[in-house]
Design a protein around this motif. Structure first.
Motif, PDB file in Angstrom:
ATOM      1  N   ARG A  97      83.966  22.989  -4.624  1.00  0.00           N
ATOM      2  CA  ARG A  97      83.945  22.814  -3.294  1.00  0.00           C
ATOM      3  C   ARG A  97      84.828  23.773  -2.611  1.00  0.00           C
ATOM      4  NH1 ARG A  97      84.107  17.742  -3.636  1.00  0.00           N
ATOM      5  NH2 ARG A  97      86.316  17.665  -4.269  1.00  0.00           N
ATOM      6  N   ALA A  98      85.856  24.367  -3.258  1.00  0.00           N
ATOM      7  CA  ALA A  98      86.421  25.568  -2.344  1.00  0.00           C
ATOM      8  C   ALA A  98      85.697  26.782  -2.209  1.00  0.00           C
ATOM      9  CB  ALA A  98      87.881  25.752  -3.231  1.00  0.00           C
ATOM     10  N   TYR A  99      85.462  26.956  -3.454  1.00  0.00           N
ATOM     11  CA  TYR A  99      84.305  28.321  -3.389  1.00  0.00           C
ATOM     12  C   TYR A  99      83.260  28.263  -2.478  1.00  0.00           C
ATOM     13  CZ  TYR A  99      80.699  31.397  -5.199  1.00  0.00           C
ATOM     14  OH  TYR A  99      79.633  32.338  -5.478  1.00  0.00           O
ATOM     15  N   LEU A 100      82.574  26.982  -2.366  1.00  0.00           N
ATOM     16  CA  LEU A 100      81.477  27.073  -1.344  1.00  0.00           C
ATOM     17  C   LEU A 100      82.049  27.134  -0.040  1.00  0.00           C
ATOM     18  CD1 LEU A 100      79.351  24.157  -3.051  1.00  0.00           C
ATOM     19  CD2 LEU A 100      78.859  26.651  -3.091  1.00  0.00           C
ATOM     20  N   GLN A 101      83.376  26.463   0.404  1.00  0.00           N
ATOM     21  CA  GLN A 101      83.973  26.712   1.551  1.00  0.00           C
ATOM     22  C   GLN A 101      84.282  28.185   1.949  1.00  0.00           C
ATOM     23  OE1 GLN A 101      87.470  24.180   1.399  1.00  0.00           O
ATOM     24  NE2 GLN A 101      86.563  22.908   3.018  1.00  0.00           N
ATOM     25  N   SER A 102      84.898  29.017   0.859  1.00  0.00           N
ATOM     26  CA  SER A 102      84.881  30.072   1.025  1.00  0.00           C
ATOM     27  C   SER A 102      83.709  31.151   1.472  1.00  0.00           C
ATOM     28  CB  SER A 102      85.941  30.788  -0.059  1.00  0.00           C
ATOM     29  OG  SER A 102      84.952  31.175  -1.145  1.00  0.00           O
ATOM     30  N   LEU A 103      82.599  30.678   0.676  1.00  0.00           N
ATOM     31  CA  LEU A 103      81.205  31.392   0.910  1.00  0.00           C
ATOM     32  C   LEU A 103      80.957  31.015   2.298  1.00  0.00           C
ATOM     33  CD1 LEU A 103      79.217  30.760  -2.162  1.00  0.00           C
ATOM     34  CD2 LEU A 103      80.136  32.940  -1.590  1.00  0.00           C
ATOM     35  N   ALA A 104      80.914  29.841   2.830  1.00  0.00           N
ATOM     36  CA  ALA A 104      80.678  29.444   4.102  1.00  0.00           C
ATOM     37  C   ALA A 104      81.631  30.240   5.301  1.00  0.00           C
ATOM     38  CB  ALA A 104      80.756  28.023   4.350  1.00  0.00           C
ATOM     39  N   GLN A 105      82.869  30.622   4.613  1.00  0.00           N
ATOM     40  CA  GLN A 105      83.465  31.250   5.798  1.00  0.00           C
ATOM     41  C   GLN A 105      83.649  32.842   5.855  1.00  0.00           C
ATOM     42  OE1 GLN A 105      87.562  29.650   4.922  1.00  0.00           O
ATOM     43  NE2 GLN A 105      86.942  27.720   5.965  1.00  0.00           N
ATOM     44  N   ALA A 106      82.623  33.375   4.849  1.00  0.00           N
ATOM     45  CA  ALA A 106      82.614  34.780   4.747  1.00  0.00           C
ATOM     46  C   ALA A 106      82.022  35.340   6.231  1.00  0.00           C
ATOM     47  CB  ALA A 106      81.707  35.120   3.548  1.00  0.00           C
TER      48      ALA A 106
END
Length: 169
Positions: A83-92
Motif C-alpha cells: 500500500r505504501a509503495y502504491l501510494q508513493s507511485l501515485a504521488q510521483a
C-alpha cells in the motif's frame, strides 16, 4: 497413511488430520475470510513439515497458533508495504506505471529490506531509509528524528552491520 512415509511426515500428517480444521477456524476468526485462513493453515503445516524434528513437538496447537499468527502478521506487513509503495507511485511527479512483474519485484525487495532491518529501533530504520532512499545527510536526519548527528551515525552503523551480515550469510 502408508508405512513408506518417514516418521516425521507421519507425525505431521496426524497433526494435520487432527488440527487442520481447528486451525482454519481459529485463523478464520482473525482474518474473516475462510479461503485466506485455509492458505495460512496450509502454509503453517508446510513450515511444521520443514522443522528439524516434528516428533519433538509437545504442544502442537500452541506451535500451530504461533506459526499461523506470524504468517498472518507477515501478510499484513506485506499489504502495508505494498500500500505504501502504491501510494508513493501515485504521488510521483510523473505518472509511473510499472508492470506487474516490476511491482512484484519491488514489493519483494521492500520485504527483504524490512526483514533485514527487523529488530532495529524505529528511529534506526527511519535513519537508514532517509539516508539510502531520500539521500538526506546525517544532520538532516537528526533534525527530522529529533536526535543528534552522532546518534544518527550510531543508527547507521547498526543498519550497515545488518546489511553486512546479510551479505555474508
Amino acid at each position: 497413511m502408508g508405512g513408506s512415509l518417514n516418521p516425521h511426515h507421519q507425525a505431521v500428517g496426524r497433526m494435520f488430520q487432527q488440527d487442520y480444521r481447528w486451525l482454519c477456524t481459529a485463523v478464520g476468526r482473525t482474518l474473516g475470510c475462510p479461503h485466506s485462513a485455509q492458505d495460512i493453515a496450509s502454509e503453517t503445516f508446510l513450515r511444521v513439515l520443514a522443522l528439524p524434528d516434528p516428533l519433538a513437538i509437545r504442544e502442537p496447537r500452541a506451535l500451530l497458533t504461533t506459526i499461523a499468527r506470524r504468517l498472518v502478521y507477515e501478510g499484513w506487513r506485506r499489504q502495508d508495504l505494498e500500500r505504501a509503495y502504491l501510494q508513493s507511485l501515485a504521488q510521483a511527479p510523473e505518472p509511473v506505471h510499472p508492470s506487474p512483474e516490476e511491482r512484484a519485484l519491488v514489493i519483494e525487495a521492500l520485504l527483504a529490506v524490512d526483514r533485514l532491518l527487523n529488530g532495529l529501533s524505529a528511529k534506526a530504520k527511519a535513519a537508514f531509509l532517509y539516508h539510502q532512499l531520500d539521500g538526506l545527510t546525517y544532520s538532516q536526519i537528526g533534525e527530522r528524528l529529533g536526535v543528534s548527528t552522532s546518534r544518527v551515525q550510531q543508527y547507521m552503523v547498526e543498519a550497515f552491520k545488518r546489511c553486512y551480515q546479510a551479505m555474508q550469510a
